[in-house]
Design an enzyme around this catalytic site. Structure first.
Site, PDB file in Angstrom:
ATOM      1  N   LYS A 100      28.644  -1.428   2.187  1.00 53.72           N
ATOM      2  CA  LYS A 100      27.323  -2.012   2.007  1.00 53.72           C
ATOM      3  C   LYS A 100      27.134  -2.602   0.640  1.00 53.72           C
ATOM      4  O   LYS A 100      27.130  -1.971  -0.304  1.00 53.72           O
ATOM      5  CB  LYS A 100      26.229  -0.914   2.299  1.00 53.72           C
ATOM      6  CG  LYS A 100      24.972  -1.292   2.396  1.00 53.72           C
ATOM      7  CD  LYS A 100      23.644  -0.139   2.331  1.00 53.72           C
ATOM      8  CE  LYS A 100      22.474  -0.864   2.370  1.00 53.72           C
ATOM      9  NZ  LYS A 100      21.515   0.108   1.986  1.00 53.72           N
ATOM     10  N   GLY A 161      11.956   2.957   0.221  1.00 53.84           N
ATOM     11  CA  GLY A 161      11.322   4.268  -0.255  1.00 53.84           C
ATOM     12  C   GLY A 161       9.818   3.916  -0.089  1.00 53.84           C
ATOM     13  O   GLY A 161       9.165   4.976  -0.347  1.00 53.84           O
ATOM     14  N   ALA A 187      15.538  -0.025   4.976  1.00 53.65           N
ATOM     15  CA  ALA A 187      14.597   0.000   3.838  1.00 53.65           C
ATOM     16  C   ALA A 187      13.119   0.136   4.444  1.00 53.65           C
ATOM     17  O   ALA A 187      12.908  -0.803   5.239  1.00 53.65           O
ATOM     18  CB  ALA A 187      14.737  -0.811   2.805  1.00 53.65           C
ATOM     19  N   GLY A 188      12.365   1.012   4.088  1.00 59.26           N
ATOM     20  CA  GLY A 188      10.917   1.102   4.377  1.00 59.26           C
ATOM     21  C   GLY A 188      10.374   1.683   5.357  1.00 59.26           C
ATOM     22  O   GLY A 188       9.017   1.758   5.723  1.00 59.26           O
ATOM     23  N   ASN A 209      16.800   6.860   4.996  1.00 57.41           N
ATOM     24  CA  ASN A 209      17.200   7.699   4.195  1.00 57.41           C
ATOM     25  C   ASN A 209      16.007   8.500   3.569  1.00 57.41           C
ATOM     26  O   ASN A 209      15.803   9.814   4.105  1.00 57.41           O
ATOM     27  CB  ASN A 209      17.944   7.130   2.894  1.00 57.41           C
ATOM     28  CG  ASN A 209      18.444   8.050   1.806  1.00 57.41           C
ATOM     29  OD1 ASN A 209      19.097   7.719   0.848  1.00 57.41           O
ATOM     30  ND2 ASN A 209      18.274   9.481   1.979  1.00 57.41           N
TER      31      ASN A 209
END
Length: 257
Positions: A100, A161, A187-188, A209
């Protein structure tokens, strides 16, 4: 349903949920959350892997790389040179070719530097890597990455995040419709319902994550994301009802008493 395969490069995955391994309280918690998520693939920030202190535990002590796919990533890289060096190191360390790529623009926003990202993608493809690419939600740049040979397009839903969820459904929808490689929202994402929305839109998968690792109960949240992704995918495959501007009776209107 049995033909609904999720394949990235030469990897066949059972789960459409990919989980990150950062920000957890411990490797033990990381492992428990990933088991609860049902994920087949986890991302690992190569630059943050301990390779010096042999006395400290490492992720492979808790997650067997023979049973789960490790996806090395370039988290923390802000230019092409650092990203390329990081992934070449990953290849030498573990033979990983499916990777990635993320090249960040600045430390405040963590938005992708697309100029450096495209540059890095071209080099990695020439070197035989299979590259999953974190990118902006710009459809033109996403298409450029696909044309370069990316194995998967990974547009952000919102800043890394942030937990803000999907901010630009229109652009994401265009990327999904135009892409011939898997589109994975990266993401987000803040909560399970965000993942369901992404999957209902037609995304091939989501990468989570912070939303799991920073939840009050990461293990339970991992299970919630597992269910959300499955539900969202089933909803997409089922095909939603047509939207109407006016009410439509749910009961028959013929033969009323």
């Amino acid at each position: 349903m049995r033909k609904d395969l999720f394949k990235i490069s030469n990897k066949k995955l059972k789960s459409r949920l990919i989980v990150g391994t950062g920000k957890y309280k411990s490797f033990k918690e990381t492992a428990k959350a990933i088991v609860a998520s049902g994920a087949d693939m986890v991302t690992v920030a190569v630059r943050r892997v301990n390779i010096i202190d042999k006395k400290k535990p490492i992720l492979t002590d808790y997650l067997d790389p023979k049973k789960i796919i490790y996806l090395p990533n370039t988290a923390g890289c802000f230019n092409s040179d650092d990203a390329l060096r990081t992934l070449r190191l990953a290849r030498e360390m573990g033979g990983w070719k499916l990777v990635k790529l993320e090249v960040l623009g600045d430390k405040k926003t963590l938005l992708p530097n697309m100029i450096e990202t495209i540059k890095s993608t071209k080099v990695l493809i020439k070197e035989g890597f299979k590259v999953m690419v974190y990118c902006s939600d710009d459809p033109l740049l996403a298409k450029k990455l696909e044309d370069c040979g990316a194995s998967a397009i990974m547009p952000l839903a919102s800043p890394i995040g942030s937990g803000l969820g999907i901010l630009n459904k229109i652009n994401l929808s265009i990327i999904i419709k135009q892409s011939k490689v898997p589109v994975i929202v990266d993401a987000g994402i803040g909560t399970a319902s965000d993942a369901t929305v992404a999957m209902e839109m037609g995304c091939d998968g989501v990468l989570i994550n912070s939303a799991i690792a920073q939840a009050k109960n990461p293990i339970l949240m991992a299970k919630a994301f597992k269910d959300a992704v499955i539900s969202g995918r089933n909803s997409f495959l089922a095909g939603r009802m047509k939207k109407n501007n006016f009410a439509v009776p749910s009961s028959p209107t013929d033969g009323l008493i």
